[in-house]
Design a protein around this motif. Structure first.
Motif, PDB file in Angstrom:
ATOM      1  N   LYS A   1      -1.273  -3.111 -14.316  1.00  0.00           N
ATOM      2  CA  LYS A   1      -0.304  -2.534 -13.395  1.00  0.00           C
ATOM      3  C   LYS A   1       0.077  -3.541 -12.308  1.00  0.00           C
ATOM      4  CE  LYS A   1       1.773   1.364 -13.094  1.00  0.00           C
ATOM      5  NZ  LYS A   1       2.430   1.984 -14.233  1.00  0.00           N
ATOM      6  N   CYS A   2      -0.932  -4.222 -11.778  1.00  0.00           N
ATOM      7  CA  CYS A   2      -0.690  -5.113 -10.653  1.00  0.00           C
ATOM      8  C   CYS A   2      -0.675  -6.582 -11.079  1.00  0.00           C
ATOM      9  CB  CYS A   2      -1.742  -4.921  -9.580  1.00  0.00           C
ATOM     10  SG  CYS A   2      -2.019  -3.205  -9.185  1.00  0.00           S
TER      11      CYS A   2
ATOM     12  N   HIS B   1      -3.422  -0.452  -5.329  1.00  0.00           N
ATOM     13  CA  HIS B   1      -3.330  -0.085  -6.745  1.00  0.00           C
ATOM     14  C   HIS B   1      -2.799   1.338  -6.903  1.00  0.00           C
ATOM     15  CE1 HIS B   1      -4.397  -0.188 -10.984  1.00  0.00           C
ATOM     16  NE2 HIS B   1      -4.897   1.024 -10.836  1.00  0.00           N
TER      17      HIS B   1
ATOM     18  N   HIS C   1     -10.666  -2.898  -6.572  1.00  0.00           N
ATOM     19  CA  HIS C   1      -9.209  -2.960  -6.700  1.00  0.00           C
ATOM     20  C   HIS C   1      -8.636  -1.646  -7.225  1.00  0.00           C
ATOM     21  CE1 HIS C   1      -5.166  -3.997  -7.679  1.00  0.00           C
ATOM     22  NE2 HIS C   1      -5.388  -3.613  -8.929  1.00  0.00           N
TER      23      HIS C   1
ATOM     24  N   CYS D   1      -5.934  -6.197 -14.333  1.00  0.00           N
ATOM     25  CA  CYS D   1      -5.205  -4.966 -14.038  1.00  0.00           C
ATOM     26  C   CYS D   1      -3.757  -5.161 -14.461  1.00  0.00           C
ATOM     27  CB  CYS D   1      -5.269  -4.626 -12.559  1.00  0.00           C
ATOM     28  SG  CYS D   1      -4.263  -3.192 -12.146  1.00  0.00           S
TER      29      CYS D   1
HETATM   30 ZN   LIG Z   1      -4.053  -2.628  -9.964  1.00  0.00          ZN
END
Ligand SMILES: [Zn+2]
Lengths: 176, 252
Positions: free
Chosen positions: B133-134, B153, B147, B131
């Motif tokens: 973004k995270c 998220h 997730h 991921c």
């Molecule tokens: Zn994420």
């Protein structure tokens, strides 16, 4: 969140509407890939896209694997659309699986008199429906399915409200 | 056995961490280096630890922790819960939970062998689902899906955890749109069907014409042969009559 009932939902038959799907099946749905991948953040409008992609009605198949039909049914219970929206679903007559889904939802959540009034015209819909269950695919018809919804306490491995069934039986005997 | 009071004294001394005086004996020991103190050049590839850098990191961490503790004390005074971890800068959720409008491609690399581009054990290029973004990697689709559907998220995306409530108008519009789309699709199919039919017919016609032409050509050829044969025959007869054979033509 992904599995919680929408905020401000009204209780159906005295409980959280999602509880109308039995716990075991409900948990299988929450675990399923279709639910996580395709049913996330669906609204009453975007759910139609998924509903017209369906090619069978049914509860579970194989080793308790939930069908797309029952996943979307749980989604409807979760987001609890207004009655007008459900009527729109029923009236979109070229999308027969959307109609079947709405009929099932209405049978599970509405009061007996309303259920009969809304579903009765569907007894004249003789189109074929595919039914997926443990034994694989089989053939049924819309009128047969609706008839089952109106007369029986179980459909597609789901318990329908006994109280509504009783009221329906009474209203049916009154109307004949 | 050390008496309790003695033990206490020993512990205090120990905490002071005063280095013991270096004796002559120890000095000599350090001249004779052990195996681990070897300066052999073949171990130069080993990682050297920059002690200064790590000390700096530790100081920074301590400062942050101190700040957090002070903040927590303030929070406790005002009756709020203390913060457990470091403060994260996530955007405040501004929009409702949205449907993913892209394909997750969970099966993109199914049954493929892939070189792990990043052997460090963290960050992108690891086996599994990442991921961006995270900045986290997940081992399987289930964990990854959990997730990207999670509150944490969604927070990173700036989304709330409530969905939009569709109105009847929106539903009507959607149905009309899908109806139109389906009609278009069926029309396109019909069009395709007609086109295909025309194509098949044209192909059959062309084939028939070609066959006809070929037959005609064959007929013509046969007629020419026959004509030639007749003339050759005549020649032969004449030659025989005059007492000499021809040049052995295969045609008789
Ligand atoms: Zn994420």
């Amino acid at each position: 969140m992904a599995n919680t009932t929408v905020r401000g939902a009204t209780a159906i038959h005295g409980q959280n509407p999602q509880f109308l799907v039995e716990t075991v099946i409900r948990n299988r749905i929450y675990e399923s890939l279709y639910w996580k991948e395709r049913c996330f953040a669906l609204t009453a409008a975007t759910l139609i896209d998924r509903a017209i992609e369906m090619n069978a009605i049914g509860g579970v198949y194989g080793n308790n694997v939930p069908t797309e039909f029952i996943c979307l049914l749980l989604k409807l219970l979760q987001i609890q659309p207004e009655k007008e929206i459900l009527i729109e679903y029923l009236q979109a007559d070229e999308f027969k699986y959307l109609r079947a889904l709405a009929a099932m939802y209405i049978r599970m959540t509405f009061q007996a008199a309303e259920v009969y009034e809304i579903l009765e015209p569907l007894l004249k819909d003789y189109r074929k429906l595919r039914l997926r269950d443990v034994g694989g695919y089989s053939l049924t018809y819309m009128d047969e399915f609706v008839d089952q919804l109106l007369h029986e306490e179980r459909s597609l491995t789901l318990a329908l409200s006994f109280w509504v069934a009783l009221c329906l039986a009474q209203s049916l005997t009154l109307s004949f | 056995m050390i008496a309790p009071q003695d033990r206490r004294i020993i512990r205090v001394e120990h905490l002071n961490l005063i280095p013991p005086p270096v004796t002559k004996q120890q000095g000599r020991m350090s001249e004779r280096k052990g195996a681990y103190a070897s300066t052999a050049s073949d171990t130069n590839f080993r990682r050297k630890w920059d002690k200064e850098e790590y000390a700096e990191k530790a100081r920074q961490r301590d400062a942050e922790e101190k700040e957090r503790m002070q903040e927590n004390e303030e929070r406790l005074k005002t009756g709020k819960k203390p913060r457990k971890g470091a403060k994260k800068d996530v955007p405040t959720p501004t929009e409702l939970m949205k449907l993913r409008d892209y394909d997750l491609e969970l099966e993109k690399n199914l049954n493929k062998t892939i070189v792990v581009a990043n052997p460090s054990g963290r960050g992108p290029g690891q086996p599994g689902f990442f991921c961006e973004k995270c900045n986290r990697t997940y081992r399987d689709t289930a964990a990854y899906l959990d997730h990207i559907n999670s509150r944490a998220h969604l927070r990173m995306l700036g989304q709330k955890t409530q969905i939009e409530r569709s109105t009847v108008e929106q539903v009507r519009e959607r149905i009309a749109f899908l109806r139109e789309q389906r009609r278009e699709a069926s029309k396109a199919k019909e069009f395709d069907f007609n086109k295909r039919l025309a194509e098949v017919k044209a192909k059959a016609d062309a084939e028939r014409a070609a066959k006809k032409a070929q037959k005609k050509a064959e007929k013509e050829k046969a007629r020419m042969e026959l004509l030639k044969d007749v003339t050759v025959q005549q020649d032969d007869d004449m030659a025989q009559m005059m007492g000499f054979a021809g040049f052995g033509s295969s045609k008789k």
